[in-house]
Scaffold this motif. Structure first.
Motif, mmCIF file in Angstrom:
data_model
loop_
_atom_site.group_PDB
_atom_site.id
_atom_site.type_symbol
_atom_site.label_atom_id
_atom_site.label_comp_id
_atom_site.label_asym_id
_atom_site.label_seq_id
_atom_site.Cartn_x
_atom_site.Cartn_y
_atom_site.Cartn_z
ATOM 1 N N ARG A 190 0.832 -1.207 0.000
ATOM 2 C CA ARG A 190 0.000 0.000 0.000
ATOM 3 C C ARG A 190 0.863 1.251 0.000
ATOM 4 O O ARG A 190 0.593 2.216 -0.737
ATOM 5 N N SER A 191 1.917 1.250 0.824
ATOM 6 C CA SER A 191 2.784 2.418 0.915
ATOM 7 C C SER A 191 3.434 2.738 -0.425
ATOM 8 O O SER A 191 3.594 3.902 -0.795
ATOM 9 N N LYS A 192 3.813 1.696 -1.163
ATOM 10 C CA LYS A 192 4.480 1.900 -2.449
ATOM 11 C C LYS A 192 3.503 2.301 -3.551
ATOM 12 O O LYS A 192 3.869 2.994 -4.498
ATOM 13 N N ALA A 193 2.238 1.848 -3.434
ATOM 14 C CA ALA A 193 1.283 2.022 -4.530
ATOM 15 C C ALA A 193 0.602 3.377 -4.535
ATOM 16 O O ALA A 193 0.082 3.807 -5.570
ATOM 17 N N PHE A 194 0.602 4.091 -3.398
ATOM 18 C CA PHE A 194 -0.164 5.329 -3.311
ATOM 19 C C PHE A 194 0.729 6.509 -2.953
ATOM 20 O O PHE A 194 1.857 6.339 -2.502
ATOM 21 N N THR A 195 0.183 7.705 -3.148
ATOM 22 C CA THR A 195 0.888 8.932 -2.800
ATOM 23 C C THR A 195 -0.037 9.818 -1.996
ATOM 24 O O THR A 195 -1.266 9.744 -2.122
ATOM 25 N N LEU A 196 0.544 10.697 -1.164
ATOM 26 C CA LEU A 196 -0.265 11.602 -0.359
ATOM 27 C C LEU A 196 -0.924 12.683 -1.203
ATOM 28 O O LEU A 196 -1.878 13.321 -0.778
ATOM 29 N N ALA A 197 -0.431 12.907 -2.406
ATOM 30 C CA ALA A 197 -1.016 13.935 -3.264
ATOM 31 C C ALA A 197 -2.258 13.433 -3.987
ATOM 32 O O ALA A 197 -2.836 14.138 -4.795
ATOM 33 N N GLY A 198 -2.687 12.217 -3.691
ATOM 34 C CA GLY A 198 -3.901 11.702 -4.309
ATOM 35 C C GLY A 198 -3.615 10.840 -5.514
ATOM 36 O O GLY A 198 -2.505 10.759 -6.009
ATOM 37 N N GLY A 199 -4.613 10.173 -5.981
ATOM 38 C CA GLY A 199 -4.471 9.295 -7.128
ATOM 39 C C GLY A 199 -5.796 9.174 -7.847
ATOM 40 O O GLY A 199 -6.802 9.760 -7.451
ATOM 41 N N TYR A 200 -5.799 8.383 -8.901
ATOM 42 C CA TYR A 200 -7.026 8.212 -9.671
ATOM 43 C C TYR A 200 -8.147 7.658 -8.805
ATOM 44 O O TYR A 200 -9.314 8.043 -8.945
ATOM 45 N N LEU A 201 -7.839 6.742 -7.901
ATOM 46 C CA LEU A 201 -8.859 6.144 -7.039
ATOM 47 C C LEU A 201 -9.499 7.202 -6.154
ATOM 48 O O LEU A 201 -10.704 7.155 -5.882
ATOM 49 N N ASP A 202 -8.699 8.164 -5.703
ATOM 50 C CA ASP A 202 -9.210 9.205 -4.827
ATOM 51 C C ASP A 202 -10.140 10.154 -5.575
ATOM 52 O O ASP A 202 -11.174 10.577 -5.053
ATOM 53 N N GLN A 203 -9.795 10.473 -6.819
ATOM 54 C CA GLN A 203 -10.580 11.432 -7.593
ATOM 55 C C GLN A 203 -11.808 10.799 -8.240
ATOM 56 O O GLN A 203 -12.855 11.431 -8.342
ATOM 57 N N TRP A 204 -11.660 9.563 -8.667
ATOM 58 C CA TRP A 204 -12.774 8.890 -9.349
ATOM 59 C C TRP A 204 -12.970 7.511 -8.712
ATOM 60 O O TRP A 204 -12.565 6.478 -9.273
ATOM 61 N N PRO A 205 -13.614 7.465 -7.536
ATOM 62 C CA PRO A 205 -13.752 6.202 -6.799
ATOM 63 C C PRO A 205 -14.428 5.089 -7.583
ATOM 64 O O PRO A 205 -14.180 3.907 -7.318
ATOM 65 N N TRP A 206 -15.267 5.468 -8.558
ATOM 66 C CA TRP A 206 -15.974 4.445 -9.342
ATOM 67 C C TRP A 206 -15.010 3.578 -10.152
ATOM 68 O O TRP A 206 -15.374 2.467 -10.580
ATOM 69 N N LEU A 207 -13.764 4.046 -10.336
ATOM 70 C CA LEU A 207 -12.796 3.241 -11.084
ATOM 71 C C LEU A 207 -12.481 1.913 -10.384
ATOM 72 O O LEU A 207 -12.034 0.961 -11.021
ATOM 73 N N ARG A 208 -12.744 1.851 -9.068
ATOM 74 C CA ARG A 208 -12.452 0.609 -8.346
ATOM 75 C C ARG A 208 -13.310 -0.555 -8.836
ATOM 76 O O ARG A 208 -12.919 -1.715 -8.680
ATOM 77 N N PHE A 209 -14.465 -0.239 -9.408
ATOM 78 C CA PHE A 209 -15.335 -1.305 -9.908
ATOM 79 C C PHE A 209 -14.856 -1.852 -11.248
ATOM 80 O O PHE A 209 -15.185 -2.976 -11.619
ATOM 81 N N ILE A 210 -14.074 -1.051 -11.973
ATOM 82 C CA ILE A 210 -13.607 -1.456 -13.308
ATOM 83 C C ILE A 210 -12.162 -1.929 -13.255
ATOM 84 O O ILE A 210 -11.797 -2.933 -13.877
ATOM 85 N N PHE A 211 -11.319 -1.195 -12.501
ATOM 86 C CA PHE A 211 -9.891 -1.522 -12.421
ATOM 87 C C PHE A 211 -9.461 -1.677 -10.956
ATOM 88 O O PHE A 211 -8.676 -0.882 -10.443
ATOM 89 N N PRO A 212 -9.950 -2.692 -10.255
ATOM 90 C CA PRO A 212 -9.634 -2.820 -8.824
ATOM 91 C C PRO A 212 -8.157 -3.036 -8.534
ATOM 92 O O PRO A 212 -7.660 -2.608 -7.487
ATOM 93 N N ASN A 213 -7.441 -3.682 -9.450
ATOM 94 C CA ASN A 213 -6.002 -3.897 -9.231
ATOM 95 C C ASN A 213 -5.193 -2.671 -9.623
ATOM 96 O O ASN A 213 -4.316 -2.210 -8.889
ATOM 97 N N TRP A 214 -5.465 -2.121 -10.795
ATOM 98 C CA TRP A 214 -4.716 -0.974 -11.306
ATOM 99 C C TRP A 214 -4.835 0.236 -10.384
ATOM 100 O O TRP A 214 -3.868 0.970 -10.171
ATOM 101 N N THR A 215 -6.015 0.459 -9.804
ATOM 102 C CA THR A 215 -6.206 1.616 -8.922
ATOM 103 C C THR A 215 -5.650 1.383 -7.521
ATOM 104 O O THR A 215 -5.550 2.325 -6.729
ATOM 105 N N GLY A 216 -5.286 0.138 -7.207
ATOM 106 C CA GLY A 216 -4.797 -0.175 -5.874
ATOM 107 C C GLY A 216 -5.895 -0.483 -4.880
ATOM 108 O O GLY A 216 -5.639 -0.732 -3.701
#
Length: 480
Positions: A203-229
């Motif tokens: 988790r620490s390696k996959a994310f950043t404190l400045a945000g990510g696609y998952l943070d901005q568009w949470p619905w992406l988790r339903f389509i790309f659960p691995n890619w979004t982390g």
């Protein structure tokens, strides 16, 4: 006509997303919907981390207040001692971002003490620290617990017989078990703890404190659960929730004790408003996550520096041998082991585990360096850049423990060095972190010489939410 008006409105909306607020800090241009995401991500391939990309952007725009937009979120990154002190000490910056990612971290709810604010934070942080201290946190019993864990680590090194090993996981297990004793009065089953540590590192390696696609568009988790982390967090939450719920269940089922969970459950039984099992789980999660990576990463960085600078390792050992002999190290020795303490300060400076402090949220419109930071903006504080600022440090990219020793041979109070943050949100685990790192390092170097078969490991780090050293192994050779 309706179609024409709709098209005009769409274009007006798109145009409005790329207009910067009045007096907003300088930074790269914004693109519709994505803001600066695309530009930052493309540069990450070159620089390796979001922190380094933003550092280069700040230099490119000659600013200590960098203005960004990530998706629809305004983000400002601050640099320099003056600005960092403003953000970490003024109450207008006390709040945390109210983001999907941070709530997902705590089981989808805004609970705990790390990423909450307002009355909940002001009530529960002091409560947590008070009851941890009752159990010995920051006191002599904690030092004794660290010394006991040191003996366990020394046993691991002894069994290696000088073969190349990594002790990152045993170190993390030792640190987590120390703090969990104060929280739950027990140690965590090793298999469960190892699994949790693997997810926590991922988790620490996959994310950043400045945000990510998952943070901005949470619905992406339903389509790309691995890619979004998303799956990383989901799996980690399951592992950690099992640990926490098992401990709470045992506390419900047994006679009353004195650890933190018992203290919290008493408040629940007394029907205190903010004392709920969800809040208890959130605090326990904050404590476990904080202990899982930071201390072991700092120690790994210290071992890498010893391997890369054999002359420094010799000086550290000679001082330990002369001052302590075979005595078990204690925290009180840090004032006597001048060079060793300076060495650790230099490790914290050059290998900052938290290059960005936890994000803040502006509670009002705030002026900084002549720019206007709008209310609600997410603010990141760049400690990593402060620790390598060439206007503050002579040869900042050179490893020099001597910079923390004065002309009389006394240890300097490290100015402009904040490995555990500063202000009201300073890391609450600092007493344990400093003591653990010092005793473990001294105890290991006292008994073992570190070496490696080939070239020494790289000093480069993998930077996501935190900075972690690149995985490496070393030989721990028993000193005669």
């Amino acid at each position: 006509m309706f179609v024409f008006i709709s098209i005009v409105l769409i274009f007006v909306y798109i145009f409005s997303t790329v207009i910067k607020p009045k007096k907003y800090p300088p930074g790269p241009r914004w693109y519709p919907f994505f803001g600066c995401f695309g530009l930052i991500n493309s540069r990450m391939k070159q620089h390796g981390s979001q922190w380094k990309v933003l550092s280069e952007m700040a230099k490119e725009f000659s600013t200590k207040v960098l203005g960004l937009k990530l998706g629809n979120q305004l983000v400002v990154v601050v640099y320099g001692e003056k600005n960092i002190r403003q953000v970490t000490t003024e109450k207008e910056f006390d709040a945390r971002p109210d983001s999907f990612f941070l709530k997902l971290r705590t089981f989808g709810k805004r609970v705990g003490i790390t990423f909450v604010d307002g009355p909940l934070w002001r009530e529960h942080r002091p409560f947590t620290m008070k009851h941890l201290r009752k159990q010995g946190f920051g006191k002599p019993p904690m030092e004794q617990d660290i010394q006991a864990q040191l003996n366990n680590i020394l046993d691991v090194l002894g069994k290696s017989n000088g073969s190349s090993i990594s002790i990152r996981t045993p170190m993390s297990i030792a640190l987590v078990n120390i703090i969990w004793k104060y929280v739950a009065g027990e140690h965590i089953e090793e298999n469960k703890l190892r699994q949790f540590l693997q997810f926590s590192s991922a988790r620490s390696k996959a994310f950043t404190l400045a945000g990510g696609y998952l943070d901005q568009w949470p619905w992406l988790r339903f389509i790309f659960p691995n890619w979004t982390g998303y799956n990383i967090i989901k799996n980690m939450n399951k592992e950690i929730l099992d640990i926490i719920e098992d401990a709470i269940w045992r506390h419900h089922s047994t006679v009353e004790g004195n650890d933190y969970i018992y203290s919290f459950l008493k408040e629940i039984y007394d029907n205190k408003d903010t004392y709920t099992e969800d809040q208890l789980k959130g605090v326990c999660l904050d404590i476990l996550i904080a202990a899982s990576n930071t201390g072991s990463s700092a120690l790994d960085f210290a071992f890498i520096c010893l391997l890369r600078h054999p002359n420094v390792q010799n000086k550290v050992y000679e001082e330990i041998s002369r001052v302590l002999g075979d005595d078990t190290p204690s925290w009180s020795d840090n004032g006597r082991l001048i060079y060793t303490s300076a060495f650790l300060s230099e490790v914290h400076r050059l290998c900052t585990v938290a290059p960005f402090l936890g994000g803040r949220r502006a509670l009002t419109d705030i002026e900084m360096e002549g720019y206007l930071i709008p209310k609600g903006t997410t603010i990141l504080v760049s400690l990593g850049d402060l620790h390598q600022d060439e206007t503050l440090w002579d040869e900042p990219n050179t490893f020099k423990p001597e910079r923390f020793i004065d002309e009389n041979g006394a240890l300097k109070t490290p100015a402009n060095l904040y490995p555990f943050g500063l202000g009201r949100r300073r890391c609450p685990g600092e007493p344990l972190g400093r003591c653990f790192i010092f005793i473990m390092l001294v105890g290991i170097v006292q008994k073992y010489r570190l070496q490696c078969n080939g070239p020494p490991p790289s000093a480069e780090s993998v930077i996501g939410l935190l900075a972690e050293p690149i995985q490496f192994t070393a030989q721990f050779v028993k000193r005669l």
